[in-house]
Design a protein around this motif. Structure first.
Motif, short mmCIF file in Angstrom:
data_model
loop_
_atom_site.label_atom_id
_atom_site.label_comp_id
_atom_site.label_asym_id
_atom_site.label_seq_id
_atom_site.Cartn_x
_atom_site.Cartn_y
_atom_site.Cartn_z
N ASP A 133 0.83 -1.21 0.00
CA ASP A 133 0.00 0.00 0.00
C ASP A 133 0.86 1.25 0.00
N ASN A 134 1.96 1.22 0.76
CA ASN A 134 2.87 2.37 0.78
C ASN A 134 3.50 2.60 -0.59
N ARG A 135 3.84 1.50 -1.26
CA ARG A 135 4.46 1.64 -2.58
C ARG A 135 3.45 2.19 -3.59
N LYS A 136 2.21 1.74 -3.48
CA LYS A 136 1.17 2.28 -4.36
C LYS A 136 0.97 3.78 -4.11
N PHE A 137 1.00 4.16 -2.83
CA PHE A 137 0.82 5.56 -2.48
C PHE A 137 1.92 6.42 -3.11
N LEU A 138 3.16 5.96 -3.02
CA LEU A 138 4.29 6.71 -3.59
C LEU A 138 4.18 6.78 -5.12
N ALA A 139 3.82 5.66 -5.74
CA ALA A 139 3.73 5.63 -7.21
C ALA A 139 2.67 6.58 -7.73
N ARG A 140 1.62 6.82 -6.91
CA ARG A 140 0.51 7.65 -7.37
C ARG A 140 0.58 9.08 -6.84
N THR A 141 1.63 9.40 -6.11
CA THR A 141 1.80 10.76 -5.61
C THR A 141 2.29 11.66 -6.74
N ASP A 142 1.56 12.70 -7.03
CA ASP A 142 1.90 13.60 -8.14
C ASP A 142 3.33 14.12 -8.01
N GLY A 143 4.07 13.96 -9.09
CA GLY A 143 5.41 14.54 -9.15
C GLY A 143 6.50 13.71 -8.52
N PHE A 144 6.16 12.63 -7.79
CA PHE A 144 7.20 11.87 -7.09
C PHE A 144 8.08 11.09 -8.07
N VAL A 145 7.46 10.34 -8.98
CA VAL A 145 8.25 9.55 -9.94
C VAL A 145 9.08 10.46 -10.85
N PRO A 146 8.51 11.53 -11.43
CA PRO A 146 9.35 12.44 -12.22
C PRO A 146 10.52 13.02 -11.43
N MET A 147 10.29 13.29 -10.13
CA MET A 147 11.37 13.80 -9.29
C MET A 147 12.50 12.78 -9.19
N LEU A 173 14.07 3.01 -4.75
CA LEU A 173 12.67 3.44 -4.79
C LEU A 173 12.02 3.13 -6.14
N LEU A 174 12.70 3.46 -7.23
CA LEU A 174 12.13 3.20 -8.55
C LEU A 174 11.92 1.71 -8.78
N ASP A 175 12.85 0.91 -8.30
CA ASP A 175 12.72 -0.55 -8.44
C ASP A 175 11.52 -1.07 -7.65
N MET A 176 11.35 -0.57 -6.43
CA MET A 176 10.26 -1.06 -5.58
C MET A 176 8.87 -0.65 -6.08
N ILE A 177 8.76 0.56 -6.64
CA ILE A 177 7.43 1.05 -7.00
C ILE A 177 7.12 0.90 -8.49
N PHE A 178 8.05 0.33 -9.26
CA PHE A 178 7.88 0.31 -10.72
C PHE A 178 6.56 -0.35 -11.13
N LYS A 179 6.27 -1.53 -10.57
CA LYS A 179 5.06 -2.24 -11.00
C LYS A 179 3.77 -1.54 -10.58
N GLU A 180 3.89 -0.57 -9.65
CA GLU A 180 2.72 0.19 -9.23
C GLU A 180 2.49 1.44 -10.08
N ILE A 181 3.48 1.76 -10.92
CA ILE A 181 3.36 2.94 -11.78
C ILE A 181 2.44 2.62 -12.95
N GLU A 182 1.46 3.46 -13.20
CA GLU A 182 0.44 3.16 -14.20
C GLU A 182 0.95 3.33 -15.63
N ASP A 183 1.73 4.36 -15.89
CA ASP A 183 2.19 4.62 -17.26
C ASP A 183 3.65 4.22 -17.40
N HIS A 184 3.90 2.94 -17.67
CA HIS A 184 5.26 2.46 -17.83
C HIS A 184 5.93 3.04 -19.08
N GLU A 185 5.15 3.21 -20.12
CA GLU A 185 5.71 3.72 -21.37
C GLU A 185 6.26 5.13 -21.19
#
Length: 422
Positions: A133-147, A173-185
């Motif tokens: 759940d924490n990983r999903k939260f991070l993956a869906r937090t606006d601006g976190f992955v681009p940062m 972090l990127l490795d842990m949350i990658f599968k939770e990121i919606e837009d992989h492309e």
């Protein structure tokens, strides 16, 4: 808001300029700059002859312990420890970061320098490790992955190595949350299909981690590379990055950590689909490296399957077949795995032998198979409950050997001739 006890003010001169961690054994170079012993030793062992902080060429690689600074750090550490004990006595047990705390930490990391953000990013890593759940939260937090991608592209300094430890946290972090990121492309495009002018790109940072990171972070780097290799274009871009394939190949030596080997092999298999990549792998010595790993007697089933899968992949190009045929020990190692490890291993091994002996018709490889008692194994395989494709390839191999040797039957012990199919 983030609780006050999340922030421990660390005097800047207590931190190693390389790792950014509080120094455990401070030592000073001839330039007068002090580093943690393990960090500067690793820097020097990697062949560098400069001071990481000043980039001055070192007249001497000797360093001396900084006892005064070590005493100061010890006094400070003791005071921090006492403070934490007192705080723990007045706070509920097993307290963890809330989502609000993490949002504040993300804002802090985004608005501050790498050196001041390291501790905060480490806390976010711990938060991510706690639950899906924490990983999903991070993956869906606006601006976190681009940062994180921006950090990966720009935070590392390949000349000084000072950003390696920070980049390790980013990769984790990127490795842990990658599968939770919606837009992989979109993530793949931002990481490997675009560069930021003269700034360092993401692949260069990942190579830096493969070279200098811990085992855990190198595993994360290999997995992240595999994850973003989504199509033929991305595979080629990654494979053509100078030095990247070589660093991945270094992960699979038999003396390496098994988890690291598996990560490296999986990544190379994912990248090796395009023909150009297969040829490049052959040219940088992949067959020799894989043969060495295959010869290890105590290799795990999973590693053996991946080694043979990669050998099967490179055997689909003539350069790979030639390299395998020229290496008698490699052919012998492949034969030895037939009927010995798993059905998957047997299928990969037979496919390679079929490719080099039946398709490529290499006489040297055929002789190596015979010398390794491969024909007996193929005969036994024909009598086993193997798949139709393996049975057909085995039959093709037997035909080739019968045509090439008039004394074929006589090379077998009479105890096995009763299973001859012709």
């Amino acid at each position: 808001m983030v609780r006050d006890d999340l922030y421990i003010t660390v005097p800047s001169f207590f931190r190693c300029p390389i790792s950014l961690d509080v120094m455990k054994s401070p030592v000073s170079l001839s330039t007068g700059v002090t580093y943690d012993r393990s960090s500067i030793q690793r820097w020097l062992d990697n062949g560098n002859n400069t001071c990481p902080a000043t980039m001055q060429v070192l007249q001497s690689k000797e360093f001396v312990p900084n006892h005064t600074l070590q005493r100061l750090i010890q006094i400070w550490s003791d005071s921090v420890r006492h403070h934490r004990v007192d705080s723990a006595a007045n706070s509920p047990p097993h307290s963890v970061l809330s989502q609000e705390d993490v949002l504040e930490l993300i804002k802090f990391v985004d608005c501050n320098s790498v050196s001041s953000s390291f501790d905060s990013l480490s806390k976010i890593v711990c938060f991510a490790r706690e639950s899906e759940d924490n990983r999903k939260f991070l993956a869906r937090t606006d601006g976190f992955v681009p940062m994180l991608v921006d950090f990966l592209a720009n935070a590392g300094d390949g000349d000084s190595g000072g950003g390696v430890y920070f980049l390790e946290q980013v990769v984790s972090l990127l490795d842990m949350i990658f599968k939770e990121i919606e837009d992989h492309e979109q993530l793949t495009n931002s990481m490997i299909k675009s560069n930021n002018n003269n700034n360092r790109d993401c692949l260069a940072s990942l190579i830096l981690i493969l070279q200098q990171g811990s085992i855990e972070s190198r595993i994360g780097s290999a997995r992240l590379i595999e994850s973003v290799a989504m199509d033929a274009e991305s595979k080629l871009i990654i494979a053509e990055k100078d030095g990247l394939l070589r660093e991945l190949l270094k992960l699979i030596g038999p003396e390496k950590d098994p988890n690291l080997m598996e990560a490296g092999l999986s990544c190379l298999i994912a990248l090796s689909m395009p023909r150009r990549v297969k040829v490049k792998l052959v040219h940088i010595g992949a067959v020799k490296s894989l043969a060495k790993t295959l010869s290890e007697p105590n290799g795990s089933v999973s590693i053996t399957e991946k080694v043979l899968k990669l050998l099967e992949t490179v055997s689909s190009v003539k350069e790979g077949r030639k390299e395998i045929c020229d290496d008698g020990k490699c052919v012998e190692g492949i034969v030895q795995k037939v009927l010995k490890v798993s059905a998957t291993v047997t299928e990969h091994a037979v496919t390679i032998l079929w490719s080099i002996c039946y398709l490529f018709r290499d006489r040297g490889a055929q002789e190596a198979v015979t010398k390794a008692n491969g024909l007996t194994k193929i005969l036994l395989l024909m009598q086993s409950n193997c798949s139709p494709s393996v049975r057909q390839m085995s039959a093709d191999l037997l035909k080739i050997f019968r045509l090439n040797s008039k004394s074929f039957i006589s090379c077998y012990d009479t105890k096995t001739t009763h299973i001859m199919p012709f």
